[in-house]
Design an enzyme around this catalytic site. Structure first.
Site, PDB file in Angstrom:
ATOM      1  N   TYR A   1      -5.009 -24.774   2.050  1.00 42.35           N
ATOM      2  CA  TYR A   1      -4.722 -23.815   3.143  1.00 42.35           C
ATOM      3  C   TYR A   1      -5.947 -22.997   3.114  1.00 42.35           C
ATOM      4  O   TYR A   1      -6.026 -22.196   2.162  1.00 42.35           O
ATOM      5  CB  TYR A   1      -3.655 -23.029   2.534  1.00 42.35           C
TER       6      TYR A   1
ATOM      7  N   GLU B   1       8.302 -19.091  17.077  1.00 42.91           N
ATOM      8  CA  GLU B   1       8.134 -20.008  16.071  1.00 42.91           C
ATOM      9  C   GLU B   1       9.382 -20.547  15.096  1.00 42.91           C
ATOM     10  O   GLU B   1       9.687 -19.712  14.432  1.00 42.91           O
ATOM     11  CB  GLU B   1       6.827 -19.388  14.947  1.00 42.91           C
TER      12      GLU B   1
ATOM     13  N   ASP C   1      -8.310 -20.452   5.563  1.00 42.02           N
ATOM     14  CA  ASP C   1      -8.407 -19.429   6.591  1.00 42.02           C
ATOM     15  C   ASP C   1      -9.648 -19.946   7.470  1.00 42.02           C
ATOM     16  O   ASP C   1     -10.609 -20.467   6.816  1.00 42.02           O
ATOM     17  CB  ASP C   1      -8.428 -18.024   6.123  1.00 42.02           C
TER      18      ASP C   1
ATOM     19  N   ARG D   1       0.909  -1.152  -0.084  1.00 45.37           N
ATOM     20  CA  ARG D   1      -0.149  -0.061  -0.041  1.00 45.37           C
ATOM     21  C   ARG D   1       1.044   1.286   0.226  1.00 45.37           C
ATOM     22  O   ARG D   1       2.026   1.426   0.509  1.00 45.37           O
ATOM     23  CB  ARG D   1      -0.971   0.000   1.095  1.00 45.37           C
TER      24      ARG D   1
ATOM     25  N   ARG E   1       9.321 -15.747  13.934  1.00 43.73           N
ATOM     26  CA  ARG E   1       8.473 -14.719  14.407  1.00 43.73           C
ATOM     27  C   ARG E   1       8.080 -15.121  15.976  1.00 43.73           C
ATOM     28  O   ARG E   1       8.444 -16.166  16.432  1.00 43.73           O
ATOM     29  CB  ARG E   1       7.133 -14.552  13.751  1.00 43.73           C
TER      30      ARG E   1
ATOM     31  N   ARG F   1       4.346 -28.588   5.647  1.00 42.68           N
ATOM     32  CA  ARG F   1       5.419 -27.728   6.596  1.00 42.68           C
ATOM     33  C   ARG F   1       4.906 -27.870   8.026  1.00 42.68           C
ATOM     34  O   ARG F   1       3.801 -27.701   7.916  1.00 42.68           O
ATOM     35  CB  ARG F   1       5.589 -26.529   6.038  1.00 42.68           C
TER      36      ARG F   1
HETATM   37  P1  FAD Z   1      -8.472 -28.614  12.083  1.00 43.80           P
HETATM   38  O1  FAD Z   1      -8.398 -27.427  13.048  1.00 43.80           O
HETATM   39  O2  FAD Z   1      -7.008 -28.941  11.983  1.00 43.80           O
HETATM   40  O3  FAD Z   1      -9.059 -29.954  12.785  1.00 43.80           O
HETATM   41  C1  FAD Z   1      -8.979 -31.258  12.274  1.00 43.80           C
HETATM   42  C2  FAD Z   1      -9.290 -32.135  13.768  1.00 43.80           C
HETATM   43  O4  FAD Z   1      -9.215 -33.310  13.026  1.00 43.80           O
HETATM   44  C3  FAD Z   1      -8.015 -32.274  14.446  1.00 43.80           C
HETATM   45  O5  FAD Z   1      -8.468 -31.652  15.982  1.00 43.80           O
HETATM   46  C4  FAD Z   1      -7.516 -33.168  14.600  1.00 43.80           C
HETATM   47  O6  FAD Z   1      -6.892 -33.812  15.842  1.00 43.80           O
HETATM   48  C5  FAD Z   1      -8.409 -34.075  14.035  1.00 43.80           C
HETATM   49  N1  FAD Z   1      -8.127 -35.522  13.571  1.00 43.80           N
HETATM   50  C6  FAD Z   1      -7.351 -35.586  12.479  1.00 43.80           C
HETATM   51  N2  FAD Z   1      -7.283 -36.898  12.230  1.00 43.80           N
HETATM   52  C7  FAD Z   1      -8.034 -37.619  12.973  1.00 43.80           C
HETATM   53  C8  FAD Z   1      -8.123 -39.026  13.426  1.00 43.80           C
HETATM   54  N3  FAD Z   1      -7.590 -40.006  12.544  1.00 43.80           N
HETATM   55  N4  FAD Z   1      -9.037 -39.315  14.324  1.00 43.80           N
HETATM   56  C9  FAD Z   1      -9.549 -38.372  15.036  1.00 43.80           C
HETATM   57  N5  FAD Z   1      -9.405 -37.029  14.924  1.00 43.80           N
HETATM   58  C10 FAD Z   1      -8.494 -36.558  13.942  1.00 43.80           C
HETATM   59  N6  FAD Z   1      -6.715 -18.974   9.927  1.00 43.80           N
HETATM   60  C11 FAD Z   1      -7.319 -17.813   9.817  1.00 43.80           C
HETATM   61  O7  FAD Z   1      -8.468 -17.374   9.425  1.00 43.80           O
HETATM   62  N7  FAD Z   1      -6.514 -16.601  10.637  1.00 43.80           N
HETATM   63  C12 FAD Z   1      -5.238 -17.034  11.001  1.00 43.80           C
HETATM   64  O8  FAD Z   1      -4.553 -16.057  11.575  1.00 43.80           O
HETATM   65  C13 FAD Z   1      -4.915 -18.304  10.938  1.00 43.80           C
HETATM   66  N8  FAD Z   1      -3.505 -18.639  11.350  1.00 43.80           N
HETATM   67  C14 FAD Z   1      -3.105 -19.679  11.194  1.00 43.80           C
HETATM   68  C15 FAD Z   1      -1.804 -20.352  11.886  1.00 43.80           C
HETATM   69  C16 FAD Z   1      -1.374 -21.619  11.676  1.00 43.80           C
HETATM   70  C17 FAD Z   1       0.039 -22.020  12.026  1.00 43.80           C
HETATM   71  C18 FAD Z   1      -1.979 -22.439  10.975  1.00 43.80           C
HETATM   72  C19 FAD Z   1      -1.647 -23.856  10.865  1.00 43.80           C
HETATM   73  C20 FAD Z   1      -3.344 -22.174  10.525  1.00 43.80           C
HETATM   74  C21 FAD Z   1      -3.792 -20.899  10.661  1.00 43.80           C
HETATM   75  N9  FAD Z   1      -4.977 -20.573  10.126  1.00 43.80           N
HETATM   76  C22 FAD Z   1      -5.686 -19.251  10.272  1.00 43.80           C
HETATM   77  C23 FAD Z   1      -5.729 -21.771   9.406  1.00 43.80           C
HETATM   78  C24 FAD Z   1      -7.065 -22.448  10.573  1.00 43.80           C
HETATM   79  O9  FAD Z   1      -6.198 -22.914  11.425  1.00 43.80           O
HETATM   80  C25 FAD Z   1      -7.977 -23.357  10.045  1.00 43.80           C
HETATM   81  O10 FAD Z   1      -8.646 -22.517   8.979  1.00 43.80           O
HETATM   82  C26 FAD Z   1      -8.807 -24.101  10.894  1.00 43.80           C
HETATM   83  O11 FAD Z   1      -8.451 -24.312  12.030  1.00 43.80           O
HETATM   84  C27 FAD Z   1      -9.274 -25.325   9.895  1.00 43.80           C
HETATM   85  O12 FAD Z   1     -10.122 -26.037  10.599  1.00 43.80           O
HETATM   86  P2  FAD Z   1     -10.378 -27.546  10.225  1.00 43.80           P
HETATM   87  O13 FAD Z   1     -11.413 -28.158  11.012  1.00 43.80           O
HETATM   88  O14 FAD Z   1     -10.413 -27.929   8.824  1.00 43.80           O
HETATM   89  O15 FAD Z   1      -8.947 -28.323  10.495  1.00 43.80           O
HETATM   90  N1  UDP Z   2       6.442 -12.380   4.132  1.00 45.86           N
HETATM   91  C1  UDP Z   2       7.880 -12.276   4.274  1.00 45.86           C
HETATM   92  N2  UDP Z   2       8.035 -11.356   5.263  1.00 45.86           N
HETATM   93  C2  UDP Z   2       7.263 -10.921   6.462  1.00 45.86           C
HETATM   94  C3  UDP Z   2       6.159 -11.577   6.276  1.00 45.86           C
HETATM   95  C4  UDP Z   2       5.830 -12.717   5.267  1.00 45.86           C
HETATM   96  O1  UDP Z   2       8.655 -12.224   3.152  1.00 45.86           O
HETATM   97  O2  UDP Z   2       7.665 -10.398   7.292  1.00 45.86           O
HETATM   98  C5  UDP Z   2       6.191 -13.611   3.017  1.00 45.86           C
HETATM   99  C6  UDP Z   2       6.716 -14.839   3.318  1.00 45.86           C
HETATM  100  O3  UDP Z   2       6.855 -15.565   2.037  1.00 45.86           O
HETATM  101  C7  UDP Z   2       5.454 -15.638   3.764  1.00 45.86           C
HETATM  102  C8  UDP Z   2       4.327 -14.870   3.066  1.00 45.86           C
HETATM  103  O4  UDP Z   2       5.001 -13.551   2.911  1.00 45.86           O
HETATM  104  O5  UDP Z   2       5.442 -17.355   3.514  1.00 45.86           O
HETATM  105  C9  UDP Z   2       2.898 -15.063   3.537  1.00 45.86           C
HETATM  106  O6  UDP Z   2       2.818 -14.429   4.704  1.00 45.86           O
HETATM  107  P1  UDP Z   2       1.805 -14.654   6.069  1.00 45.86           P
HETATM  108  O7  UDP Z   2       2.050 -13.873   6.952  1.00 45.86           O
HETATM  109  O8  UDP Z   2       0.657 -14.830   5.245  1.00 45.86           O
HETATM  110  O9  UDP Z   2       2.231 -15.906   6.195  1.00 45.86           O
HETATM  111  P2  UDP Z   2       1.507 -17.174   7.229  1.00 45.86           P
HETATM  112  O10 UDP Z   2       0.446 -16.559   7.884  1.00 45.86           O
HETATM  113  O11 UDP Z   2       0.936 -18.194   5.982  1.00 45.86           O
HETATM  114  O12 UDP Z   2       2.417 -17.623   7.917  1.00 45.86           O
END
Ligand code: FAD
Ligand code: UDP
Length: 367
Positions: free
Chosen positions: A347, A299, A349, A176, A279, A248
């Protein structure tokens, strides 16, 4: 007679939304999860009175009014706006890339000064069609921002050279020419006051839930319900018979500190290669906490291997086409619905997971 209409594998957001909606339609559901708690990856653990986002920081943001109103029926949201800062060596910058970032980097004040500098850097590079993340980033923000704020962070996050990564990864970050540190462009944003668990608890109110129960170790699993909603790993369901989908993973190093305010912000990115973590999250700031102590999570991005927590799908050509093969199997598996980020290898949200679960419900109940 099968006891339940639906056996829902996974008490995360997808499974819980489906269970809530199915129950509303008079269906009986059993939800199981292999973890010892509900919530999936949005689960919060209370430490020193602070809601710690155990599986990574979660900020709810959406452009959909309908989804915003839907989640607000399960929790009241605060007015948190994600505005991370980036530390590169001894320099500190605002994110996402905006006028605050550019002003600090070059000592300038106006959008046209910033544009002039970035354009000059881009021109020197002579990139016509960006072929990878490095070229994409350079042709958007120029050399200085790339070298200080993107290169090191991205290579730590993905453990790959920026020239070996697809360009779309960087495209989701806003760029921006205004003084606006909001990390997201969405209309609605916030954190549920009191954490995320209450959302799942309310969704699963009155639904049978078995925790610490792995689907694959459950006897008579095919006999429990008419239909299965499976939100675990799709390749695991089919016993990995076509190959393994890659992820990952992230390792969280948590620490309770005896101070009220450690870093002054919920999210601080460390963008230089030499700092081993990507971070540091200070959880209390998501809810403007005033507790005497604080909890931080460093992390570390890590290579995933079988048995590790699968966090980010690696959507390269190999994995995407393998997923398509598993999806074809899934489409031919009657009475099993595959959903959520593991069931669909995507992936997602949080808002997108809810949208997807609600779409699945509509299809399932012919609405
Ligand atoms: P999950 O929450 O993974 O639920 C699946 C469940 O199934 C788990 O509890 C697992 O234990 C269970 N399960 C799997 N296999 C089995 C089995 N064989 N038997 C019984 N149970 C089982 N989204 C955002 O909008 N904003 C964010 O800032 C954001 N940050 C994130 C940061 C990270 C590090 C990650 C990984 C994701 C992030 N997300 C974020 C995405 C968000 O986590 C997901 O959209 C959401 O949690 C997905 O829900 P789900 O039900 O699909 O999966
Ligand atoms: N990224 C970067 N510098 C930062 C933050 C993010 O280069 O300080 C890049 C990095 O490649 C990352 C991507 O932007 O994988 C997406 O960032 P986001 O914060 O959306 O990552 P996530 O929430 O998936 O960890």
């Amino acid at each position: 007679m099968k006891k339940y209409d639906y056996l829902i594998v996974g008490a995360g957001l997808f499974g819980a939304t489906f269970a809530y909606e199915a129950k509303k339609r008079g269906k009986s559901c059993l939800v199981i999860d292999k973890r010892d708690h509900i919530g999936g990856n949005i689960y919060c653990e209370s430490v020193e009175g602070i809601n710690v986002h155990k599986y990574g920081a979660h900020i709810f943001h959406t452009s959909s009014k309908e989804i915003w109103e839907y989640v607000n029926t399960f929790a009241e949201f605060n007015n948190y706006i994600n505005a991370p800062v980036a530390i590169y060596k001894d320099e500190l910058y605002n994110l996402p890339f905006n006028m605050n970032t550019f002003s600090k980097m070059w000592g300038i004040k106006t959008p046209s000064e910033a544009r002039t500098i970035i354009d000059a850097q881009i021109k020197e590079l002579n990139i016509t069609e960006p072929k990878n993340l490095e070229e994409q980033a350079l042709s958007l923000v120029g050399t200085d921002v790339y070298e200080k704020l993107i290169k090191g962070y991205t290579e730590k996050q993905w453990q790959r050279d920026c020239r070996d990564l697809p360009s779309f990864i960087i495209k989701r970050l806003p760029l921006r020419f205004t003084y606006d540190n909001n990390y997201f462009n969405d209309r609605y944003q916030g954190i549920p006051i009191g954490g995320y668990n209450q959302i799942i608890e309310k969704m699963l109110d009155g639904v049978d839930v078995w925790l610490s129960t792995d689907f694959f170790e459950l006897e008579n699993r095919e006999e429990l319900a008419q239909k299965i909603v499976f939100t675990g790993q799709i390749d695991r369901y089919f016993d990995y018979k076509l190959g393994i989908l890659e992820y990952r993973s992230v390792r969280f190093e948590n620490e309770v500190l005896d101070c009220e305010n450690y870093q002054g912000n919920a999210v601080v990115n460390y963008t230089e290669r030499e700092v081993p973590y990507t971070r540091v999250i200070e959880h209390k700031h998501f809810e403007f906490g005033k507790q005497p102590k604080t909890v931080i999570s460093r992390e570390y991005s890590s290579e995933w291997k079988m048995g590790d927590e699968p966090y980010y799908p690696v959507n390269n050509d190999r994995n995407n086409s393998l997923y398509e093969e598993y999806k074809a199997l899934a489409d031919n598996t009657p009475n099993v619905i595959f959903g959520g980020r593991l069931g669909q290898y995507k992936y997602y949200d949080m808002d997108k997971v809810i949208i997807s679960a609600l779409d699945t419900v509509k299809k399932e109940f012919n609405e």
